[in-house]
Design an enzyme around this catalytic site. Structure first.
Site, PDB file in Angstrom:
ATOM      1  N   HIS A   1       8.994   5.914   4.991  1.00 58.22           N
ATOM      2  CA  HIS A   1       8.333   6.579   6.101  1.00 58.22           C
ATOM      3  C   HIS A   1       7.712   5.549   7.019  1.00 58.22           C
ATOM      4  CE1 HIS A   1       5.586   6.308   2.655  1.00 58.22           C
ATOM      5  NE2 HIS A   1       4.613   6.130   3.530  1.00 58.22           N
TER       6      HIS A   1
ATOM      7  N   GLY B   1       0.790  -1.227   0.000  1.00 55.74           N
ATOM      8  CA  GLY B   1       0.000   0.000   0.000  1.00 55.74           C
ATOM      9  C   GLY B   1       0.817   1.269   0.000  1.00 55.74           C
TER      10      GLY B   1
HETATM   11  P1  AMP Z   1       1.873   5.431   2.131  1.00 56.86           P
HETATM   12  O1  AMP Z   1       0.547   5.231   1.479  1.00 56.86           O
HETATM   13  O2  AMP Z   1       2.243   4.400   3.151  1.00 56.86           O
HETATM   14  O3  AMP Z   1       2.968   5.666   1.104  1.00 56.86           O
HETATM   15  O4  AMP Z   1       1.729   6.746   2.999  1.00 56.86           O
HETATM   16  C1  AMP Z   1       1.838   8.024   2.472  1.00 56.86           C
HETATM   17  C2  AMP Z   1       1.168   8.950   3.452  1.00 56.86           C
HETATM   18  O5  AMP Z   1       1.575  10.276   3.165  1.00 56.86           O
HETATM   19  C3  AMP Z   1      -0.357   8.929   3.407  1.00 56.86           C
HETATM   20  O6  AMP Z   1      -0.874   8.543   4.675  1.00 56.86           O
HETATM   21  C4  AMP Z   1      -0.721  10.370   3.044  1.00 56.86           C
HETATM   22  O7  AMP Z   1      -1.875  10.830   3.699  1.00 56.86           O
HETATM   23  C5  AMP Z   1       0.519  11.129   3.485  1.00 56.86           C
HETATM   24  N1  AMP Z   1       0.781  12.375   2.793  1.00 56.86           N
HETATM   25  C6  AMP Z   1       0.721  12.603   1.457  1.00 56.86           C
HETATM   26  N2  AMP Z   1       1.055  13.873   1.188  1.00 56.86           N
HETATM   27  C7  AMP Z   1       1.331  14.464   2.373  1.00 56.86           C
HETATM   28  C8  AMP Z   1       1.733  15.778   2.776  1.00 56.86           C
HETATM   29  N3  AMP Z   1       1.928  16.767   1.871  1.00 56.86           N
HETATM   30  N4  AMP Z   1       1.912  16.034   4.081  1.00 56.86           N
HETATM   31  C9  AMP Z   1       1.707  15.053   5.001  1.00 56.86           C
HETATM   32  N5  AMP Z   1       1.348  13.795   4.694  1.00 56.86           N
HETATM   33  C10 AMP Z   1       1.154  13.503   3.408  1.00 56.86           C
END
Ligand code: AMP
Ligand code: ZN
Length: 113
Positions: A99, A92
């Site tokens: 992160h 996912g």
């Molecule tokens: P993943 O799907 O594990 O790659 O997680 C990516 C995460 O980044 C998701 O939970 C998004 O909501 C978060 N995300 C995307 N863009 C931003 C942003 N500009 N600032 C903070 N979180 C973000």
């Protein structure tokens, strides 16, 4: 640094984020679309695409230690929390800069969907 990477842009300050902690190795900021009362992302300052590319135990350890420190500062260390590294398609992952999701403040489900 990857010029077109969203989280590298946050590291550089080119895109705003609500920062909750930072040190020489890592940065932590609130997820823009929180899925729990506490939902913080912890990232290395250095661009690493996913857990598959992690070669440094120091880098991995710094990310985990910052997640645990934020769990304490957010008041969820004792109630409990989850730390997740979504990795590639089936995991996912949507942002390809490593992160850790730190999530808590409510009971988590198992198994995750
Ligand atoms: P993943 O799907 O594990 O790659 O997680 C990516 C995460 O980044 C998701 O939970 C998004 O909501 C978060 N995300 C995307 N863009 C931003 C942003 N500009 N600032 C903070 N979180 C973000
Ligand atoms: Zn990056």
């Amino acid at each position: 640094m990857a010029t077109d990477c969203l989280f590298c842009k946050i590291v550089r300050g080119d895109i705003p984020a609500t920062r909750v902690a930072e040190n020489d190795h890592c940065l932590a900021f609130r997820d823009i679309s929180p899925k729990a009362p506490t939902h913080v992302l912890v990232i290395p300052r250095q661009h690493v695409t996913s857990l598959n590319q992690v070669e440094s135990a120091t880098l991995a350890g710094e990310v985990l230690l910052m997640a645990a420190a934020i769990a304490r500062s957010e008041g969820i260390a004792e109630s409990g929390y989850r730390v997740v590294f979504n990795t590639n398609g089936d995991g996912g992952q949507t942002v390809f800069h490593l992160h850790a999701h730190l999530m808590g403040g409510r009971a988590m489900h198992w198994p995750p969907a």
